[in-house]
Design a protein around this motif. Structure first.
Motif, PDB file in Angstrom:
ATOM      1  N   THR A   1     -32.348 -11.932  14.324  1.00 41.28           N
ATOM      2  CA  THR A   1     -33.501 -12.620  13.727  1.00 41.28           C
ATOM      3  C   THR A   1     -33.107 -13.335  12.447  1.00 41.28           C
ATOM      4  OG1 THR A   1     -34.962 -10.937  14.685  1.00 41.28           O
ATOM      5  CG2 THR A   1     -35.855 -12.306  12.918  1.00 41.28           C
ATOM      6  N   GLN A   2     -32.281 -12.654  11.617  1.00 46.51           N
ATOM      7  CA  GLN A   2     -31.807 -13.288  10.392  1.00 46.51           C
ATOM      8  C   GLN A   2     -30.988 -14.528  10.692  1.00 46.51           C
ATOM      9  OE1 GLN A   2     -29.703 -10.176   8.384  1.00 46.51           O
ATOM     10  NE2 GLN A   2     -31.571  -9.199   7.564  1.00 46.51           N
ATOM     11  N   GLN A   3     -30.129 -14.449  11.718  1.00 51.93           N
ATOM     12  CA  GLN A   3     -29.347 -15.623  12.094  1.00 51.93           C
ATOM     13  C   GLN A   3     -30.246 -16.754  12.568  1.00 51.93           C
ATOM     14  OE1 GLN A   3     -26.401 -14.770  15.051  1.00 51.93           O
ATOM     15  NE2 GLN A   3     -25.536 -16.853  15.038  1.00 51.93           N
ATOM     16  N   THR A   4     -31.268 -16.377  13.344  1.00 49.46           N
ATOM     17  CA  THR A   4     -32.221 -17.390  13.800  1.00 49.46           C
ATOM     18  C   THR A   4     -32.934 -18.048  12.630  1.00 49.46           C
ATOM     19  OG1 THR A   4     -32.540 -16.126  15.838  1.00 49.46           O
ATOM     20  CG2 THR A   4     -34.201 -17.786  15.297  1.00 49.46           C
TER      21      THR A   4
ATOM     22  N   GLY B   1     -31.698 -18.323   9.623  1.00 44.33           N
ATOM     23  CA  GLY B   1     -30.736 -19.216   8.985  1.00 44.33           C
ATOM     24  C   GLY B   1     -30.619 -20.533   9.712  1.00 44.33           C
ATOM     25  N   ASP B   2     -30.559 -20.466  11.066  1.00 41.70           N
ATOM     26  CA  ASP B   2     -30.518 -21.714  11.836  1.00 41.70           C
ATOM     27  C   ASP B   2     -31.778 -22.541  11.605  1.00 41.70           C
ATOM     28  OD1 ASP B   2     -28.095 -20.875  12.807  1.00 41.70           O
ATOM     29  OD2 ASP B   2     -28.942 -19.996  14.647  1.00 41.70           O
ATOM     30  N   ALA B   3     -32.903 -21.836  11.517  1.00 41.53           N
ATOM     31  CA  ALA B   3     -34.147 -22.558  11.244  1.00 41.53           C
ATOM     32  C   ALA B   3     -34.113 -23.221   9.876  1.00 41.53           C
ATOM     33  CB  ALA B   3     -35.339 -21.592  11.326  1.00 41.53           C
TER      34      ALA B   3
ATOM     35  N   LYS C   1     -31.388 -24.409   8.456  1.00 42.22           N
ATOM     36  CA  LYS C   1     -30.594 -25.629   8.628  1.00 42.22           C
ATOM     37  C   LYS C   1     -31.438 -26.741   9.256  1.00 42.22           C
ATOM     38  CE  LYS C   1     -26.242 -23.074   9.173  1.00 42.22           C
ATOM     39  NZ  LYS C   1     -25.130 -22.746  10.082  1.00 42.22           N
ATOM     40  N   VAL C   2     -32.255 -26.338  10.254  1.00 44.05           N
ATOM     41  CA  VAL C   2     -33.110 -27.330  10.890  1.00 44.05           C
ATOM     42  C   VAL C   2     -34.097 -27.913   9.867  1.00 44.05           C
ATOM     43  CG1 VAL C   2     -34.918 -27.651  12.626  1.00 44.05           C
ATOM     44  CG2 VAL C   2     -32.874 -26.320  13.171  1.00 44.05           C
TER      45      VAL C   2
END
Length: 356
Positions: free
Chosen positions: A227-230, A232-234, A236-237
Motif C-alpha cells: 500500500t505504501q508503494q502504491t 508512492g506511485d500515486a 509520482k502520478v
C-alpha cells in the motif's frame, strides 16, 4: 409683679415658640428643599395616567424630586419635574410611570438605559424619553384571559388524549391475535439470531479458521508495504499531474493575454448569428404568410401538385432517355472505333478498330 415684666416674658415665650416652629419646619418639612439647589428636566410620555403636580420622582429607588407641571402636547404628554441639584441624570436614561397594584401611590422612576454606550449627563432643562404606563390590573386581566385559553387548550388536549387512548385500546382489542402472532414471530427471530450467533462462534472458533486469520494477520505487513508503494506511485502520478496543471496554467495565461481579441471575435460572431436569426425569422414569416416562391409553394396546394407532377414527368423522361443515351454511347463508341462506316472510303479502307 410688674406688668412690663409679664409682657416681656410673654413676648419671649412667643418668640421662642416661633423659633422652634421655624426650626421644625426646616428639619421635617419643605424648608431644607428651599435651601437646596434645583434643576429642571422634561419627560415625554405617550400618556401620563395618574401623574399630577407633586408626584414623586425617584432614581434608583430614592426620591430626588417632584413633578411641577403636566402639559399635554399634540401626540404626547410632557411632564416637568424639579430635581435635586446633585442628582445626575443621563440623556440615555428612561422614565417610567409606576403604581402599586391596589391603585396606591403613583411615582415616576428614572432608570438607566439597558443599551450599552457612552453616557452624557443631561443638562438643566433637558428632555428624556418616557415609557408608557402599564396598568397592573390590565396585565392581570390579560393574564387571566391567557390562563383561560391555556385551560381550554389543556381540556381539549385531555379530550383528544382520552379519545386516542380509547382508539388504542380498541386497536389492541381488535388486533390482539395479530399482536400475539407478531410476538411469536419476534421470539422465532430471536431464536434464529441466537442460532446464527452460535454458528458464527463455531465457524470462527474452529482451529482452521483461527489459523487462516493468523496467516492473514502475518500477511498484513506485506499488504501495508504494498500500500505504501502504491501511495508512492500515486505521489509520482500526482507530480506528473501537477506538471500538466502548470502547463495548462501557461496555456490559460496565454489565452488570457488574447482574451480581449477572442471576446471581440465572439461578439462579432454573436452579432452575425443575431442577424442570421433575424433573417431566418423573416424568411419563416414570409413562408408562413405565403410571400415569395417558397411561401407560395408551402401554402398553394395546386402549385405544389404541379411541381410534383413536373418532377414525376422529369423522372419518367429520364428513365425513357436512359436506354437512348446507352444506345448513343454504344453508337459513338462504335463510330470512334470504325469511322469507316460513315462513308464509302471507310467501306473501301476498313480501320483496325483502335480509338484515337
Amino acid at each position: 409683679m410688674d406688668e412690663r415684666v409679664i409682657h416681656f416674658r410673654v413676648g419671649l415665650t412667643v418668640l421662642a415658640a416661633i423659633l422652634i416652629t421655624v426650626i421644625l419646619v426646616f428639619l421635617f418639612g419643605e424648608g431644607p428643599q428651599v435651601l437646596r439647589g434645583r434643576k429642571t428636566i422634561h419627560m415625554l410620555f405617550p400618556e401620563a395616567s395618574n401623574v399630577m403636580v407633586n408626584t414623586p420622582v425617584r432614581r434608583l429607588g430614592v426620591d430626588v424630586g417632584r413633578v411641577t407641571e403636566v402639559k399635554p402636547l399634540q401626540d404626547r404628554v410632557r411632564v416637568t419635574a424639579q430635581l435635586d441639584e446633585n442628582t445626575v441624570v443621563y440623556k440615555t436614561d428612561v422614565a417610567r410611570i409606576t403604581s402599586s397594584l391596589l391603585g396606591g401611590d403613583t411615582a415616576i422612576k428614572i432608570d438607566p438605559s439597558p443599551e450599552p454606550g457612552p453616557k452624557e449627563p443631561l443638562p438643566d432643562g433637558g428632555e428624556i424619553e418616557g415609557r408608557a404606563y402599564v396598568d397592573p390590573l390590565q396585565v392581570i386581566g390579560n393574564l387571566q384571559q391567557r390562563l383561560s385559553e391555556a385551560i381550554g387548550s389543556i381540556t381539549t388536549t385531555s379530550s383528544d388524549l382520552s379519545a386516542t387512548i380509547r382508539q388504542v385500546s380498541q386497536l389492541l382489542a381488535t388486533n390482539q391475535e395479530k399482536i400475539n402472532r407478531i410476538v411469536d414471530q419476534t421470539e422465532d427471530a430471536s431464536r434464529e439470531a441466537r442460532d446464527a450467533i452460535h454458528s458464527l462462534n463455531e465457524v470462527f472458533g474452529s482451529p482452521e479458521t483461527k489459523a487462516k486469520l493468523k496467516e492473514a494477520a502475518e500477511r498484513l505487513p506485506d499488504l501495508i508495504r504494498a500500500t505504501q508503494q502504491t501511495v508512492g506511485d500515486a505521489g509520482k502520478v500526482m507530480v506528473g499531474i501537477d506538471s500538466n496543471l502548470r502547463n495548462l496554467d501557461h496555456f490559460t495565461s496565454a489565452l488570457g493575454d488574447q482574451g480581449q481579441a477572442l471576446i471581440q471575435r465572439l461578439s462579432q460572431s454573436s452579432e452575425k448569428l443575431d442577424r442570421l436569426a433575424d433573417q431566418l425569422l423573416v424568411l419563416t414569416e414570409n413562408i408562413n404568410q405565403g410571400r415569395g416562391t417558397l411561401g407560395r409553394l408551402a401554402t398553394d396546394r395546386e402549385l405544389y401538385d404541379n411541381l410534383n407532377r413536373t418532377v414525376m414527368n422529369i423522372e419518367s423522361l429520364s428513365r425513357e432517355l436512359r436506354p437512348i443515351l446507352r444506345d448513343a454511347r454504344v453508337f459513338t463508341d462504335a463510330i470512334a472505333r470504325h469511322p469507316e462506316k460513315l462513308g464509302v472510303r471507310g467501306a473501301l479502307q476498313p480501320s483496325l478498330g483502335t480509338k484515337w
